[in-house]
Scaffold this active site. Structure first.
Site, PDB file in Angstrom:
ATOM      1  N   MET A 224      -8.744  -9.037  -8.529  1.00 44.60           N
ATOM      2  CA  MET A 224      -8.860  -8.944  -7.156  1.00 44.60           C
ATOM      3  C   MET A 224     -10.210  -8.338  -6.772  1.00 44.60           C
ATOM      4  O   MET A 224     -10.132  -7.458  -5.533  1.00 44.60           O
ATOM      5  CB  MET A 224      -7.731  -7.725  -6.487  1.00 44.60           C
ATOM      6  CG  MET A 224      -6.291  -8.529  -6.868  1.00 44.60           C
ATOM      7  SD  MET A 224      -6.108 -10.254  -6.250  1.00 44.60           S
ATOM      8  CE  MET A 224      -5.777 -10.060  -4.539  1.00 44.60           C
TER       9      MET A 224
ATOM     10  N   ILE B 167     -14.355  -9.273  -5.752  1.00 46.69           N
ATOM     11  CA  ILE B 167     -15.377 -10.526  -5.283  1.00 46.69           C
ATOM     12  C   ILE B 167     -16.748 -10.269  -6.268  1.00 46.69           C
ATOM     13  O   ILE B 167     -17.080  -8.886  -6.306  1.00 46.69           O
ATOM     14  CB  ILE B 167     -15.576 -10.781  -3.945  1.00 46.69           C
ATOM     15  CG1 ILE B 167     -14.371 -11.403  -3.406  1.00 46.69           C
ATOM     16  CG2 ILE B 167     -16.818 -11.756  -3.875  1.00 46.69           C
ATOM     17  CD1 ILE B 167     -14.474 -11.438  -1.796  1.00 46.69           C
TER      18      ILE B 167
ATOM     19  N   HIS C 182      -5.331 -19.811  -9.616  1.00 47.84           N
ATOM     20  CA  HIS C 182      -5.206 -19.736  -8.172  1.00 47.84           C
ATOM     21  C   HIS C 182      -3.519 -20.351  -7.982  1.00 47.84           C
ATOM     22  O   HIS C 182      -3.377 -21.504  -8.310  1.00 47.84           O
ATOM     23  CB  HIS C 182      -6.071 -20.247  -7.171  1.00 47.84           C
ATOM     24  CG  HIS C 182      -5.727 -19.711  -5.949  1.00 47.84           C
ATOM     25  ND1 HIS C 182      -6.267 -18.427  -5.436  1.00 47.84           N
ATOM     26  CD2 HIS C 182      -5.368 -20.738  -4.673  1.00 47.84           C
ATOM     27  CE1 HIS C 182      -5.873 -18.412  -3.817  1.00 47.84           C
ATOM     28  NE2 HIS C 182      -5.401 -19.972  -3.700  1.00 47.84           N
TER      29      HIS C 182
HETATM   30  C1  GRF Z   1      -1.193 -15.159  -9.975  1.00 51.47           C
HETATM   31  O1  GRF Z   1      -0.432 -15.707  -9.029  1.00 51.47           O
HETATM   32  C2  GRF Z   1      -2.545 -15.629  -9.861  1.00 51.47           C
HETATM   33  O2  GRF Z   1      -2.519 -17.251  -9.688  1.00 51.47           O
HETATM   34  C3  GRF Z   1      -3.377 -15.164  -8.808  1.00 51.47           C
HETATM   35  O3  GRF Z   1      -2.869 -13.660  -8.908  1.00 51.47           O
HETATM   36  C4  GRF Z   1      -1.643 -13.704  -9.516  1.00 51.47           C
HETATM   37  C5  GRF Z   1      -1.730 -12.757 -10.641  1.00 51.47           C
HETATM   38  O4  GRF Z   1      -0.601 -12.633 -11.264  1.00 51.47           O
HETATM   39  N1  GRF Z   1      -4.954 -15.262  -8.960  1.00 51.47           N
HETATM   40  P1  GRF Z   1      -0.227 -11.909 -12.610  1.00 51.47           P
HETATM   41  O5  GRF Z   1      -1.175 -10.447 -12.761  1.00 51.47           O
HETATM   42  O6  GRF Z   1      -0.945 -12.812 -13.485  1.00 51.47           O
HETATM   43  O7  GRF Z   1       0.967 -11.805 -13.062  1.00 51.47           O
END
Ligand code: GRF
Length: 197
Positions: free
Chosen positions: A93, A95, A112
């Protein structure tokens, strides 16, 4: 035997996609090995799985660094230490600075939970419901400096069902994410998927 590609995974939370990649890479015939997991959060639940799996981990909080560029330089030195050739973002999370993103262009993947270019950014499952979509899904794509953009490697689709909540849709998409990411990494690691700007 051909050499496996050395892959680092960057996480911030749960790590279920990281787990899917680690489990895929247990297969002797899989063309990639997971050489390290980096998190910007010490409390990311996914770190525990990585520890138990015996995978090197590194944690740095972005809050301890003066700028995005300095933080990214630290990540770069960690990735270099692991000899990473490919980076998989899995719920990371943060950038990136343009320089870091450009350095890894054609060697960095993200997942995503929408059919990009639809529903970029936060809460894409809720965005799909708000738009009245009848289907959604997930996208594994090459990372470019623009957020949630870059050429698609793989998409998997799911229906949006009557009465769906964002949580129900997210859970249905997540099942497909766990198939899509290992398959996309396989394509990239074997050279079957190649970055074209
Ligand atoms: C997933 O839905 C992914 O697509 C998004 O963030 C979420 C991460 O989930 N980017 P995890 O940490 O892999 O369980």
């Amino acid at each position: 035997m051909t050499t496996k590609k050395r892959v680092a995974i960057l996480i911030s939370g749960r790590g279920s996609n990281m787990t899917a990649l680690v489990e895929a890479a247990r297969d002797l015939s899989y063309p990639a090995e997971i050489v390290g997991v980096f998190s910007n959060r010490a409390d990311a639940p996914g770190l525990q799985y990585a520890w138990l799996a015996g995978i090197p981990t590194a944690v740095r909080s972005h809050k301890d660094f003066a700028s995005r560029e300095v933080f990214d330089a630290e990540i770069q030195s960690i990735l270099d230490g692991w000899g990473a050739e490919i980076v998989c973002l899995a719920g990371f999370m943060r950038i990136f600075s343009t320089g870091f993103a450009q350095h890894w262009t054609s060697r960095m993947l993200n997942i995503h939970p929408s059919l990009l270019p639809l529903y970029r950014g936060l809460k894409p499952q809720q965005q799909a419901l708000d738009a009245g979509a009848t289907e959604s899904g997930c996208t594994v794509h090459w990372v470019i400096p623009e957020l949630d953009d870059g050429p698609t490697i793989i998409q998997r689709r799911v229906p949006v069902l009557a009465g769906d909540t964002a949580e129900a849709l997210a859970a249905r998409i997540l099942i497909e994410e766990h198939k899509a990411y290992p398959e996309a990494l396989r394509l990239v690691a074997t050279g079957a998927a190649i970055f074209h700007a």
